[in-house]
Design an enzyme around this catalytic site. Sequence first.
Site, PDB file in Angstrom:
ATOM      1  N   GLY A 293       1.022  -1.205  -0.047  1.00  0.00           N
ATOM      2  CA  GLY A 293      -0.129   0.189  -0.035  1.00  0.00           C
ATOM      3  C   GLY A 293       0.987   1.279   0.087  1.00  0.00           C
TER       4      GLY A 293
ATOM      5  CE  LYS B 266       7.367   2.437  -7.080  1.00  0.00           C
ATOM      6  NZ  LYS B 266       6.999   2.137  -5.915  1.00  0.00           N
TER       7      LYS B 266
END
Length: 234
Positions: free
Chosen positions: A19, A42
């Site tokens: 998550g 990311k």
Amino acid sequence: MMLQRPHDYFVTGTDTEIGKTLVSAALLLALAQRGQSTIGMKPVAAGADLIDGVWHNEDVDALMAAATMRAAPELVAPYLMQTPAAPHIVAELENVTISGAHIQSCYQVLTTQADVVIVEGVGGFCVPLNADLDTADMAQTLGLPVILVVGMRLGCISHALLTAEAIAARGLKLAGWVANTVDENMLYPDENLAALRARLPAPLLGRIPRINELTQTRRAQAAAACLNLNFLTL
């Protein structure tokens, strides 16, 4: 270690598929509601599909959709690889050299474009990126306080405490943690949560139930409503 910006955080998890992206996107939405401009990053993503001639990673797309500022994809995801597997293995297969210095440089550029940059790790906290670098090294280089996503399922207490120890061993601050429901049928979830609250050296920022919304955006919105950011430096 870089000079810390007060609003930026590194999001890690107790495992992969726990998550991190959901929480990172939720943080971006919640911070935007407070009037701050946001960008998600990311640095290393493994697993991409070719759509209209452009490689897309689901996690990266979710972060970009949740952000208020549009940033260059090569800054948001400087290492976007195609195969969905352990990043150090994929990097070798795809002849990619992951550089901590390049990740740091991309992050620094993003900090000039938004009030807040939320950086999501890959896998757990100590996932290898190459023979000499892992995600813990990356977090340490960026020097950001860490938000830990705990996947609520059997075994999560040990995983969370070990990850918290690893974060502290790198000289990083655990700013908070989020309990994300992975197993809806977990026995004694409240008791597990209480054990974590008593043992983790950081505040609980939210408890997210299993969210079955169809779209990434709606899942992130629902998760954002579960967060309490009053414990964070904002």
